[in-house]
Motif scaffolding. Structure first.
Motif, short mmCIF file in Angstrom:
data_model
loop_
_atom_site.label_atom_id
_atom_site.label_comp_id
_atom_site.label_asym_id
_atom_site.label_seq_id
_atom_site.Cartn_x
_atom_site.Cartn_y
_atom_site.Cartn_z
N UNK A 25 50.19 45.78 37.36
CA UNK A 25 49.33 44.67 37.01
C UNK A 25 48.18 45.16 36.14
N UNK A 26 47.15 44.36 36.00
CA UNK A 26 46.01 44.77 35.17
C UNK A 26 44.72 44.14 35.70
N UNK A 27 43.60 44.67 35.25
CA UNK A 27 42.29 44.11 35.55
C UNK A 27 41.64 43.69 34.23
N UNK A 28 40.88 42.61 34.29
CA UNK A 28 40.02 42.23 33.16
C UNK A 28 38.60 42.26 33.68
N UNK A 29 37.82 43.26 33.23
CA UNK A 29 36.44 43.42 33.71
C UNK A 29 35.49 42.73 32.73
N UNK A 30 34.43 42.18 33.27
CA UNK A 30 33.39 41.65 32.40
C UNK A 30 32.05 41.75 33.11
N UNK A 31 31.00 42.04 32.33
CA UNK A 31 29.65 42.09 32.87
C UNK A 31 29.10 40.69 33.06
N UNK A 32 27.94 40.60 33.78
CA UNK A 32 27.35 39.30 34.07
C UNK A 32 26.90 38.59 32.81
N UNK A 33 26.51 39.37 31.79
CA UNK A 33 25.95 38.75 30.59
C UNK A 33 26.98 38.47 29.51
N UNK A 34 28.25 38.86 29.77
CA UNK A 34 29.29 38.59 28.79
C UNK A 34 29.58 37.10 28.75
N UNK A 35 29.58 36.51 27.57
CA UNK A 35 29.84 35.08 27.45
C UNK A 35 31.23 34.88 26.87
N UNK A 36 32.09 34.30 27.68
CA UNK A 36 33.46 34.02 27.25
C UNK A 36 33.52 32.64 26.64
N UNK A 37 34.04 32.54 25.42
CA UNK A 37 34.16 31.26 24.74
C UNK A 37 35.42 30.56 25.25
#
Length: 503
Positions: A260-272
């Motif tokens: 499988x995989x992980x998608x990491x993101x920080x708190x300030x990352x803004x996903x469109x």
């Protein structure tokens, strides 16, 4: 004249083996005082990045009262790691003739050279804090790139089991047989072109399938279907995330379809929404996938084209939105329109998955008129009972102050989640849960006591709004404010209406 006294101040942000305990700090400071009488102020679990600490603020209060002669600390960074905060505190110490002593650094604040040395040391203390923050962020990024499970509970469909990776103890996600079958069913059904969120939630309700002992709802389903943790990491998935702008750690050869995989993101990352994953990190993970990349991508692309699901949309159909609940199940009532153009209030749980018998027939216009009449009568009765006398409730004021402090503390803890390690994340999440429970209790108590604080001016304002209700200039948002000022909640069916008043 009040006798001034010596004070010991100790602070410890995190209880670790390599950090000096508050008790040890106090022992060092006691030695400095050579047995003189003293008071102790101590803050445990608070960072030195600012001065918003309960015991420290009490100490500042005592200094301003002229009750403190000397402040002794183990080390100056126990007071602050901020240059600006420390400079302000030194000004305060000088203003009230308070001596400052660091038991391990031996500073004399009575001389210009001593004050200069203090400022130099606090510069290095702030540099150390910023360096630690950078190391934590770098460590988090490093663990991400190696596929470590970072924090929190496993996504639905998996459970966590202890494991060791590269000599480091961590946890690995392992499929939970029953929950994994539910996840597969969600993906397989949504991958069908004509299947909607409602079709799936209704099916789960009819079959008695619960998610964490609760009914499956559209919002949760929407988020679960977007999570790539369930998908097999193959070249097809690699190509998709590459075109979406994600930072892919592994080489294409690692996307062999076995993991499988992980998608990491920080708190300030803004996903469109679903259109861009820029600055997020995709990494192949050690767990087994639950669905094929083909099924996951079919769902993802369908979601990218789906504009019908709008979560958190601003209310615009009725000024009762957010207040009115189904009298049978407690879910929100929403406005629906039949083919003839008549608007009705309908139970959202009934609409989502038929998990409720519904609220019966409630015409929106008639129900709004009923609530308007009830508000007018309630306010008239309230004015007669009060007689215009304004009351002040000190208890409510104190509760409101505490609520503001709790909400501030929650915000601070949320700030710590960015780049924090697993231990800090677990502590912050646990603390946030406790604080949120307290916040809800305070909010409920404040609502119950609001009857004692509403002023004659507020009463007249609400009365004026109700008298002006049908005026074209009296807009939708004004009506919502009036309802919010008078009503906590409405539970309704075609047979009965129960209003919880704030007055």
């Amino acid at each position: 004249m009040k006798t001034r006294e010596d004070v010991i101040y100790a602070r410890q942000s995190v209880d670790r083996k390599d950090s000096i305990s508050i008790e040890s700090q106090i022992d060092f400071c006691k030695y400095e005082l050579r047995g003189e009488s003293h008071r102790v102020f101590k803050d445990k679990g608070y960072s030195g990045k600012n001065t918003d600490r309960p015991e420290f603020q009490k100490l500042i209060g005592e200094i301003k009262k002229g009750a403190v002669k000397k402040v002794v600390v183990y080390k100056l960074d126990r007071i602050s790691r901020s240059i600006l905060d420390f400079a302000n505190m030194m000004e305060l110490f000088q203003q009230y003739d308070v001596e400052f002593v660091s038991s391990t650094e031996k500073f004399d604040t009575s001389t210009p050279m001593g004050r200069a040395m203090l400022n130099i040391c606090i510069v290095f203390a702030q540099l150390e804090r910023e360096t630690i923050q950078k190391r934590v962020t770098d460590a988090y990024y490093s663990r991400c790139t190696k596929g470590f499970h970072m924090s929190g509970q496993a996504p639905y469909g998996y459970r966590l089991e202890p494991t060791t990776m590269e000599g480091i103890r961590t946890k690995m996600m392992v499929a939970d047989p029953v929950a994994a079958d539910h996840v597969k069913l969600m993906f397989e059904r949504y991958a069908e072109p004509e299947t909607s969120f409602g079709d799936i939630t209704r099916y789960f309700e009819e079959q008695g399938i619960k998610i964490y002992d609760k009914s499956l709802v559209r919002g949760y389903l929407s988020q679960l279907l977007r999570n790539p943790v369930y998908a097999e990491a193959d070249l097809e998935l690699y190509d998709f995330f590459k075109t979406q702008g994600a930072a892919i750690i592994n080489d294409p050869a690692d996307f062999a379809g076995t993991n499988g995989c992980y998608l990491y993101q920080g708190r300030d990352v803004k996903e469109d929404k679903d259109k861009s994953l820029k600055d997020q990190i995709l990494v192949v993970a050690p767990h087994e996938p639950l669905v094929s990349s083909d099924v996951w991508l079919r769902c993802r692309k369908k979601l990218m084209n789906n504009t019908t699901f709008q979560n958190g949309r601003k209310a615009q159909n009725t000024w009762l939105a957010g207040k009115i609940k189904c009298g049978n199940c407690g879910y929100a009532l929403k406005v629906t329109r039949n083919p003839s153009g008549y608007e009705y209030l309908r139970c959202s749980k009934r609409a989502d998955n038929r998990g409720c018998t519904g609220c019966g027939t409630l015409r929106k216009s008639e129900f709004e008129q009923f609530i308007f009449a009830a508000m007018s009568e309630k306010l008239r009765e309230f004015k007669l009972l009060r007689g215009g006398e304004e009351k002040v409730n000190p208890k409510l004021t104190a509760l409101q102050v505490e609520l503001a402090q709790v909400e501030t503390e929650i915000e601070k803890l949320l700030d710590t989640l960015t780049g924090a390690n697993a231990t800090l994340l677990a502590y912050a999440n646990s603390k946030i849960e406790d604080l949120d429970t307290r916040r809800q209790t305070l909010s409920k108590t404040i609502a119950e006591l609001s009857v004692e604080t509403i002023s004659p001016k507020q009463i007249e304002l609400l009365s004026g709004h109700l008298a002006n209700w049908e005026n074209i200039s009296f807009d939708f948002d004004d009506k919502r404010k009036v309802v919010d000022g008078l009503i906590s909640q409405i539970r309704a069916t075609s047979d009965y209406v129960q209003i919880e008043w704030k007055i």
